[in-house]
Scaffold this motif. Structure first.
Motif, PDB file in Angstrom:
ATOM      1  N   THR B 103       0.814  -1.219   0.000  1.00 18.25           N
ATOM      2  CA  THR B 103       0.000   0.000   0.000  1.00 18.25           C
ATOM      3  C   THR B 103       0.846   1.268   0.000  1.00 18.25           C
ATOM      4  OG1 THR B 103      -0.114  -0.231   2.410  1.00 18.25           O
ATOM      5  CG2 THR B 103      -2.000  -1.038   1.136  1.00 18.25           C
ATOM      6  N   PHE B 104       2.150   1.123  -0.144  1.00 16.15           N
ATOM      7  CA  PHE B 104       3.024   2.303  -0.095  1.00 16.15           C
ATOM      8  C   PHE B 104       2.684   3.237  -1.248  1.00 16.15           C
ATOM      9  CE2 PHE B 104       6.733   4.368   1.541  1.00 16.15           C
ATOM     10  CZ  PHE B 104       7.238   5.087   0.474  1.00 16.15           C
ATOM     11  N   SER B 105       2.627   4.545  -0.919  1.00 19.46           N
ATOM     12  CA  SER B 105       2.264   5.532  -1.937  1.00 19.46           C
ATOM     13  C   SER B 105       3.402   6.528  -2.099  1.00 19.46           C
ATOM     14  CB  SER B 105       0.982   6.267  -1.517  1.00 19.46           C
ATOM     15  OG  SER B 105       0.843   7.473  -2.242  1.00 19.46           O
ATOM     16  N   TYR B 106       3.980   6.549  -3.288  1.00 22.92           N
ATOM     17  CA  TYR B 106       5.062   7.502  -3.547  1.00 22.92           C
ATOM     18  C   TYR B 106       4.543   8.939  -3.546  1.00 22.92           C
ATOM     19  CZ  TYR B 106       8.805   4.232  -4.598  1.00 22.92           C
ATOM     20  OH  TYR B 106       9.786   3.278  -4.501  1.00 22.92           O
ATOM     21  N   GLU B 107       3.300   9.057  -3.934  1.00 18.87           N
ATOM     22  CA  GLU B 107       2.690  10.405  -3.988  1.00 18.87           C
ATOM     23  C   GLU B 107       2.604  10.985  -2.582  1.00 18.87           C
ATOM     24  OE1 GLU B 107      -0.853  10.293  -6.544  1.00 18.87           O
ATOM     25  OE2 GLU B 107      -1.549  12.019  -5.371  1.00 18.87           O
ATOM     26  N   ARG B 108       2.143  10.147  -1.702  1.00 15.92           N
ATOM     27  CA  ARG B 108       2.012  10.597  -0.309  1.00 15.92           C
ATOM     28  C   ARG B 108       3.399  10.848   0.287  1.00 15.92           C
ATOM     29  NH1 ARG B 108      -1.269  11.522   3.546  1.00 15.92           N
ATOM     30  NH2 ARG B 108      -1.040  10.697   5.649  1.00 15.92           N
TER      31      ARG B 108
END
Lengths: 580, 298
Positions: B103-108
């Motif tokens: 669920t890792f988000s680069y955007e976040r």
């Protein structure tokens, strides 16, 4: 299977090990390239012409022995997180099963190591190709890769087990060394005890042999060169041992408590075991001084050294003087172990000395000498067999003279040793003694030169020995026969030509040769099997056969003569090789 | 929901947690308070699957945590002693987190990095302690797990950053209905962030409550009467502590504030003040009621 291995985690582990992997790779590639590079430059710089020879494995693998310590270093680096609380917590908090993390880390480590080895061998192959004095052949490279991959796998097994059982880098290094070398060291010291205390015992036939180089393949590359790597039948054993180590390491890793990081061992019992194992060889050496050399001073000094090692190890691992001193009384454990081993050897001596056998107690005896080759040995049947003849079936003889001389030699050894603690011997002859009571004793006779001659003459003259010695190999046991024709020309000197008998003609030729041999008298047969021949004996025309083959007992290599009376055989060969 | 039943954790002879029972609902910010050695970090390591309990069980939504990747991928644990890969920048750590957390988000991650003003290309191991904590928090939040465990995370942060981190955590919990567990030895730090608080002492939870309830259930009353009176005048009132100086009585009361006011006003006092208590004061009186000296606990 998904839970056992994760490609993404494997890539993470690869990156984690990157720095150590690159350093190890550079070291390995550079070190292993030195010798072939040197050879290449030497050849190019030399003004002499050379005959190209197939590349030798020692040329391309000398530096690869570095792979073994590098394997240990690589794995210690990869699993270094087990020695730090915060790192241990981090890796154990990852959403993967512990076994998955363990396997990915192992796979990543070996990817770097074997990748470096592959690159190294590719570079060596290039250097060999450029070298006019060597002929490229893929087989030595493949065998080298397989050999070192197997050994590094084994070293890796010891190291991975050590890191799962310990919680500090120091203790992991020590335990790796203990796991890897304790058995060989104890074996070496115990055999030293036995060789000194009771040289008449054939220890290669005792249970101790299972911890020797032939069986205990934890010795790995100890005493081996690429030419003497384990036989193909031993490879599965080495691989099996490595797999067993990894399985054990995996179990320990999965059961390991994360809070064990920064503690020297995962339990107090193991800590004590490591400590004792660490000093046991030194304690055994102290016992050697006392029991064998009868030196109390040497014993005391060595014991003090052992005690110091014991204390230093404990101080270095627990980092607390009071706690280290509290465990000092446990030094008695390795002392007891050493005393047990030394005492066992002393008891063995008394047992062997008290059991010498009268001729009427012996039913039959087999004698052989052992040739040492590195730490591996091969048997030769007797001194008569100059070449490695066909491994004899166990030739036991009940010849009275042989039995009497064997018994006398044994008595003399024991008497001499009891009186003076020494013996004077020209050689060692191993004796397998079958007793009339059904037991078998394995002894080493240490005869003087005169005794040796008498004993072996009697043994070889015994009807059973003579019969086997005079026997030719069977056709189906022979793999190849090379004919060498040497003749003397008074104008040009000695000429020699060789040719291999084609496989399709081998059986027919051998049948003919064996028939002529069988019909020859014993004197001629002895001459044929002598192994060394002169042109003068053969009227300046000498035909010899170099025979290689394999029996149930192993491989052999013989040299026979085709004497003048063997007309049909000589004609056969002339028909086969008219030009030679 | 995180459920801990009769959890015991031992380190050799030392019992870190003793028959601990705890139930943490989803979607809340749960505070763990306790002095040094109370067992806060041990508990967090247990519920993140790093440790295996010696006794008892720890489950999330009915599934055991230890050696359960499906549960653990919903958890990110930020310990008090942080670890980053050697020579790693935040970008490199982000790649590691992205590899292990689906669920890792680069955007976040990028957004949070900018919010905190950190340089993601710098070697994290060379920056200050506070910046390391910020980096660890960013990585954890970017992973977008259901459960976030912060072990004394606010230590080393300046007040501005502390507030920023608290707000970010709080917003994360609200937006994604995540559950955050924050441990600290300071009540003041958790007061304005947490929904629920538990007090650990010597390996057990001795007090656990909703913060709002805590703050409203206890209050201080100051009252004065013209005539002479004693404590017996307030029989029927649930009081934790009573002191009287002259005609002014001060006591700590538990119950409904409005009902108390009404009852006291019926007694026609000369002076009546009902004052709120700080969280620390609430804990002080609650502990004393349980028989603990507050200074021994925190």
């Amino acid at each position: 299977m998904r839970s056992l291995f994760s490609a993404k985690l494997y890539v993470v582990c690869l990156k984690k090990c990157r720095l150590t992997g690159i350093i190890c790779g550079i070291l390995l590639i550079v070190c292993n390239a030195l010798l072939p590079l040197w050879d290449l430059l030497d050849t190019l710089a030399g003004s002499f012409t050379v005959t190209p020879v197939t590349v030798d494995r020692s040329l391309i693998s000398a530096g690869l022995f570095l792979l073994l310590p590098l394997t240990a270093i690589m794995l210690l680096s990869a699993f270094f997180y087990l020695f730090r609380r915060e790192q241990s917590d981090f890796y154990f908090s990852l959403p993967h099963k512990r076994l998955c993390v363990f396997l990915c880390m192992l796979a990543a480590s070996f990817t770097w190591l074997w990748g470096a080895m592959l690159l190294s061998l590719l570079l060596d192959a290039l250097l060999v190709l450029l070298n006019p004095s060597t002929v490229f052949s893929a087989l030595p490279f493949l065998r080298t890769f397989g050999f070192f991959a197997l050994l590094s796998l084994q070293i890796g097994g010891f190291t991975s087990l050590a890191v799962t059982l310990t919680g500090t880098l120091l203790s992991a290094c020590v335990v790796t060394l203990v796991l890897r070398y304790l058995v060989p060291i104890l074996y070496g010291l115990t055999t030293l005890f036995l060789d000194e205390l009771v040289p008449m015992l054939d220890r290669t036939k005792t249970w101790l042999r299972f911890f020797g180089p032939t069986y205990w393949l934890g010795w790995g590359a100890w005493g081996l060169s690429p030419q003497e790597d384990p036989t193909p039948s031993q490879h599965p054993v080495v691989a099996g041992m490595a797999i067993a180590l990894y399985v054990l390491a995996a179990v320990c890793y999965c059961r390991r408590r994360s809070e064990m990081a920064e503690q020297s061992a995962v339990s107090r019992v193991l800590q004590q075991a490591f400590r004792c194992a660490f000093v046991l060889p030194v304690v055994l050496f102290a016992a050697f001084w006392l029991v064998v050399r009868k030196s109390v001073t040497g014993c005391i000094i060595t014991l003090l050294f052992a005690a110091a090692c014991f204390l230093v190890y404990e101080l270095a691992t627990v980092k607390n003087v009071r706690r280290a001193l509290k465990t000092a009384p446990l030094f008695v454990l390795p002392v007891l172990c050493g005393a047990l081993i030394a005492g066992g050897c002393y008891l063995t001596r008394e047992l062997v000395f008290s059991h010498t056998y009268a001729p009427d107690e012996i039913e039959s005896v087999r004698l052989y000498e052992v040739r040492q080759r590195g730490l591996f040995s091969s048997h030769s049947s007797s001194r008569v067999f100059e070449y490695e003849g066909p491994p004899m079936k166990l030739v036991f003889t009940g010849d009275a003279e042989t039995l009497r001389l064997t018994s006398d030699a044994l008595d003399e050894c024991v008497r001499s040793f009891r009186e003076s603690g020494e013996y004077e011997s020209a050689s060692k002859i191993h004796a397998v003694i079958r007793l009339r009571n059904g037991h078998t004793a394995y002894r080493v006779l240490l005869p003087s030169y005169a005794e040796q001659i008498g004993l072996m003459d009697a043994y070889e003259a015994a009807p059973e020995s003579r019969e086997v010695f005079l026997r030719l190999p069977q056709a189906e046991e022979i793999q190849s026969v090379t004919v060498t024709y040497t003749y003397l020309s008074y104008t040009d000197g000695t000429h020699t030509a060789s040719a291999k008998i084609p496989a399709e003609d081998l059986e027919a030729f051998w049948t003919c040769y064996a028939a002529e041999y069988a019909s020859a008298d014993e004197e001629t047969q002895l001459y044929v099997k002598k192994g060394e021949f002169t042109l003068q004996e053969n009227r300046n025309h000498l035909l010899t056969l170099q025979i290689t083959g394999e029996t149930a007992q192993g491989t052999f290599r013989n040299q026979y003569c085709v004497p003048i009376p063997f007309k049909e055989s000589r004609q056969y060969l002339l028909r086969l090789f008219p030009n030679e | 929901m995180i459920q801990a039943e009769n959890v015991t954790m031992k380190f050799d002879d030392f019992v870190a947690l003793n028959q601990l029972n705890c139930s943490i609902p989803d979607g809340c910010v749960y505070g763990l308070v306790g002095s040094n050695g109370a067992g806060k970090s041990t508990f967090l390591r247990l519920i993140s699957g790093v440790y295996r309990p010696a006794e008892g069980k720890i489950e999330i939504d009915g599934h055991a945590v230890y050696e359960n990747p499906d549960v653990k991928k919903q958890i990110v644990y930020i310990p008090d002693e942080l670890y980053f890969l050697p020579q790693a920048s935040m970008n490199r750590m982000a790649k590691l987190y992205a590899a292990v957390y689906e669920t890792f988000s680069y955007e976040r991650f990028t957004h949070l990095t900018q919010t905190f003003g950190l340089n993601p290309t710098v070697n994290i191991n060379t920056v200050s302690k506070g910046m390391k904590r910020q980096a660890a928090t960013i990585l954890a939040l970017a992973a977008q797990p259901r459960y976030l465990y912060f072990d004394e995370t606010f230590d080393g942060l300046d007040p501005v950053m502390r507030n920023l981190v608290k707000n970010v955590i709080y917003n994360d919990v609200v937006e994604r209905k995540a559950t955050a567990i924050i441990s600290s030895h300071s009540l003041r730090e958790l007061e304005d962030t947490c929904d629920q608080l538990a007090l650990l002492h010597k390996g057990g939870i001795i007090f656990e409550s909703d913060i709002q309830n805590l703050k409203t259930s206890l209050f201080k009353v100051q009252v004065a009467f013209s005539d002479t009176y004693g404590k017996e005048r307030f029989d029927g009132f649930e009081m934790l502590d009573y002191t009287q100086k002259g005609s002014v009585a001060t006591f700590i009361a538990r119950g409904d504030r409005d009902a108390f006011r009404e009852k006291l006003e019926d007694m026609r006092p000369l002076l009546l003040d009902i004052l709120p208590l700080s969280l620390e004061e609430v804990f002080l009186y609650e502990m004393e009621a349980l028989g603990y000296a507050f200074k021994d606990v925190l």
